[in-house]
Scaffold this motif. Structure first.
Motif, mmCIF file in Angstrom:
data_model
loop_
_atom_site.group_PDB
_atom_site.id
_atom_site.type_symbol
_atom_site.label_atom_id
_atom_site.label_comp_id
_atom_site.label_asym_id
_atom_site.label_seq_id
_atom_site.Cartn_x
_atom_site.Cartn_y
_atom_site.Cartn_z
ATOM 1 N N LEU A 78 -8.762 7.941 12.294
ATOM 2 C CA LEU A 78 -8.354 8.574 11.462
ATOM 3 C C LEU A 78 -7.495 9.901 11.667
ATOM 4 N N GLY A 164 0.594 12.161 5.806
ATOM 5 C CA GLY A 164 -0.640 11.521 6.047
ATOM 6 C C GLY A 164 -0.408 10.562 7.343
ATOM 7 N N ILE A 204 -14.569 4.759 9.425
ATOM 8 C CA ILE A 204 -14.986 6.157 9.165
ATOM 9 C C ILE A 204 -15.867 6.850 10.063
ATOM 10 N N GLU A 229 -11.196 2.763 -2.284
ATOM 11 C CA GLU A 229 -11.146 4.219 -2.161
ATOM 12 C C GLU A 229 -12.346 4.924 -1.638
ATOM 13 N N GLU A 231 -14.363 8.364 -0.166
ATOM 14 C CA GLU A 231 -14.380 9.877 -0.185
ATOM 15 C C GLU A 231 -15.852 10.469 0.099
ATOM 16 N N PRO A 233 -14.282 10.768 4.181
ATOM 17 C CA PRO A 233 -13.145 11.266 4.329
ATOM 18 C C PRO A 233 -12.183 10.443 3.422
ATOM 19 N N HIS A 234 -10.987 11.247 2.918
ATOM 20 C CA HIS A 234 -9.923 10.849 2.008
ATOM 21 C C HIS A 234 -9.406 9.496 2.738
ATOM 22 N N ILE A 235 -9.679 8.330 2.188
ATOM 23 C CA ILE A 235 -9.010 7.023 2.834
ATOM 24 C C ILE A 235 -8.831 5.876 1.802
ATOM 25 N N GLY A 250 -5.620 1.033 6.968
ATOM 26 C CA GLY A 250 -6.114 2.061 6.238
ATOM 27 C C GLY A 250 -4.964 3.302 6.126
ATOM 28 N N THR A 252 -4.775 7.669 5.186
ATOM 29 C CA THR A 252 -5.670 8.720 5.002
ATOM 30 C C THR A 252 -4.813 9.881 5.164
ATOM 31 N N TRP A 258 -3.971 14.758 0.762
ATOM 32 C CA TRP A 258 -4.318 13.873 -0.408
ATOM 33 C C TRP A 258 -4.223 14.573 -1.883
#
Length: 275
Positions: A78, A164, A204, A229, A231, A233-235, A250, A252, A258
């Motif tokens: 990530l 990102g 993650i 999706e 969250e 983490p945002h990915i 992936g 992110t 984001w």
């Protein structure tokens, strides 16, 4: 033209699914997901690390070490471990990256994995079937270190200081099942909930329960792609299979990235294709 095969849904993780790891060193080890965490349990004798009669104190230690390794690997994937955004400079022209097209009229470039790129993932494996995706013009390739905890399965990284990061994992399907053959599909590996439940923790670094905001299936030229999706983490994660490999893509970013670039990040994730 893409055809959506299923609509957005929220997944349930109450029924653990089982996946298999092929025998090694005269031992047969099974991988299963319990409460969203990938666990490895030995079912026969091994000279090295597998144990007799299931989990023991040593087995528990191995599981803890594996979970710690998965978490560390996910941090690396990530990009939250101080990942350098040093750009790979290849070819005769500075900044010219093999496989990356010139910008189109919207300023987006398409990356296609070069046929000559190395990365056979073990003796006896066929060449990797190329994949493509599109990114805005400022995105650049980031070196993949041989010291990455994800090992040789991390095939590619890209990043933008503004928007990102992304990564591509290409893993042999025999890691998960010994009966998929050389013409695997993502459907043969399992339904969307089984796939994210099994591989989400590796991406993650923690239980995916309660983190999956949406999941869907899209089809492009006869190949199915699972799209998720998560969250936090945002990915965004896109999963598919081809030949004898599983592909995980992936995309992110930080919370601010984001919020500001959600549409672009989603477009990148949905652009992934195996060709």
């Amino acid at each position: 033209m893409a055809t959506a095969l299923s609509t957005t849904s929220v997944l349930s993780w109450r029924n653990p699914q089982h996946m298999h790891i092929p025998p090694s060193s005269q031992a047969l080890c099974h991988s299963s997901v319990q409460n969203g965490i990938l666990r490895t349990v030995a079912s026969s004798v091994s000279k090295d690390s597998c144990l007799i009669n299931g989990e023991s104190e040593k087995g528990s230690s191995l599981l803890v070490n594996r979970r710690a390794l998965l978490a560390s690997s996910a941090v690396s994937l990530l990009g939250f471990s101080g990942e350098s955004l040093a750009v790979v400079k290849q070819g005769l022209l500075a900044g010219r990256i093999p496989g990356l097209s010139e910008p189109d009229e919207q300023g987006w470039r398409t990356y296609r994995r070069p046929d000559e790129k190395s990365g056979g993932h073990g003796v006896g494996w066929s060449p990797i079937i190329p994949y493509t995706f599109s990114v805005p013009q400022e995105w650049e390739e980031v070196p993949v270190s041989i010291a990455d905890l994800g090992g040789t399965e991390i095939d590619l990284r890209f990043a933008s200081t503004k928007e990102g990061r992304l990564f591509v994992i290409v893993a042999p399907v025999l890691r998960f099942s010994d009966d998929l053959g050389d013409d695997a599909t993502i459907e043969k590996i399992g339904p969307p909930d089984k796939v994210i439940n099994a591989f989400g923790p590796e991406v993650i670094g923690e239980n995916v329960e309660g983190k999956v905001l949406s999941a869907g299936v899209a089809e492009h030229e006869g190949r199915a792609y699972y799209q998720y999706e998560l969250e936090p983490p945002h990915i965004f994660i896109t999963a598919t299979a081809a030949g004898n490999r599983l592909y995980l893509f992936g995309v992110t970013g930080s919370g601010l990235q984001w919020k500001r670039h959600y549409s672009d990040l989603k477009k990148i994730a949905e652009s992934f294709r195996v060709v």
